[in-house]
Design a protein around this motif. Structure first.
Motif, PDB file in Angstrom:
ATOM      1  N   LEU A 103       0.861  -0.966  -0.091  1.00  0.00           N
ATOM      2  CA  LEU A 103       0.041  -0.084  -0.174  1.00  0.00           C
ATOM      3  C   LEU A 103       0.998   0.543   0.346  1.00  0.00           C
ATOM      4  N   ALA A 104       0.183   2.383  -0.699  1.00  0.00           N
ATOM      5  CA  ALA A 104       0.852   3.435  -0.709  1.00  0.00           C
ATOM      6  C   ALA A 104       1.183   4.436   1.361  1.00  0.00           C
ATOM      7  N   ALA A 105       2.165   4.318   1.524  1.00  0.00           N
ATOM      8  CA  ALA A 105       1.916   5.388   2.962  1.00  0.00           C
ATOM      9  C   ALA A 105       0.910   6.210   2.547  1.00  0.00           C
ATOM     10  N   ASP A 106       0.901   6.616   1.752  1.00  0.00           N
ATOM     11  CA  ASP A 106      -0.036   7.909   1.912  1.00  0.00           C
ATOM     12  C   ASP A 106      -1.283   7.427   1.828  1.00  0.00           C
ATOM     13  N   SER A 107      -1.456   6.462   1.737  1.00  0.00           N
ATOM     14  CA  SER A 107      -2.980   5.533   0.939  1.00  0.00           C
ATOM     15  C   SER A 107      -4.629   5.986   2.385  1.00  0.00           C
ATOM     16  N   ALA A 108      -5.605   6.136   1.776  1.00  0.00           N
ATOM     17  CA  ALA A 108      -6.662   5.897   2.538  1.00  0.00           C
ATOM     18  C   ALA A 108      -6.801   4.846   3.327  1.00  0.00           C
TER      19      ALA A 108
END
Length: 131
Positions: A103-108
């Motif tokens: 997952l992207a570090a800044d994903s919801a």
């Protein structure tokens, strides 16, 4: 949920002047509501076997986010052979245990998972250098 909103207001009140606190009562309620919604989304993802690629859920290994120790990060992890942030450990589990792409570090989704795990671990004794 209402209890947590009230508690958040009580905890933040000493840090505000009386007029500032009165001016931002609605803001505190809105912030607490949004925080609660993110925690709830994290709890749902954490327990959802359909979130993974292999039918497993985070909760299978970590019921109620136990043994996750978010308060001990950043720290050195032998498995990664470097100092990592907590979200990186979450991604390690997402990829290794759940078979999903990271997952992207800044994903919801990451924000929700970290918020839920951290929320469930509030008040847990910290063991510096622990697991």
């Amino acid at each position: 949920m209402k209890y947590r909103t009230i508690l958040l207001g009580i905890l933040l009140a000493p840090f505000c002047t009386t007029s500032l606190a009165n001016d931002h009562v609605g803001d505190f309620s809105q912030w607490a509501l949004e925080y609660e919604q993110v925690i709830k989304k994290g709890e749902e993802l954490f327990a959802d076997p359909f979130f993974s690629e292999n039918g497993k859920s985070c909760a299978e290994c970590h019921p109620k986010a136990q043994n996750t120790h978010p308060g001990t990060y950043p720290k050195y992890r032998k498995s990664q052979q470097r100092v990592i942030q907590f979200w990186e450990m979450v991604n390690w589990c997402v990829t290794k245990a759940l078979g999903k792409p990271p997952l992207a570090a800044d994903s919801a989704e990451m924000t929700a998972l970290v918020a839920y795990i951290t929320h469930e671990n509030k008040g847990a004794a910290l063991k510096p250098g622990g697991p």
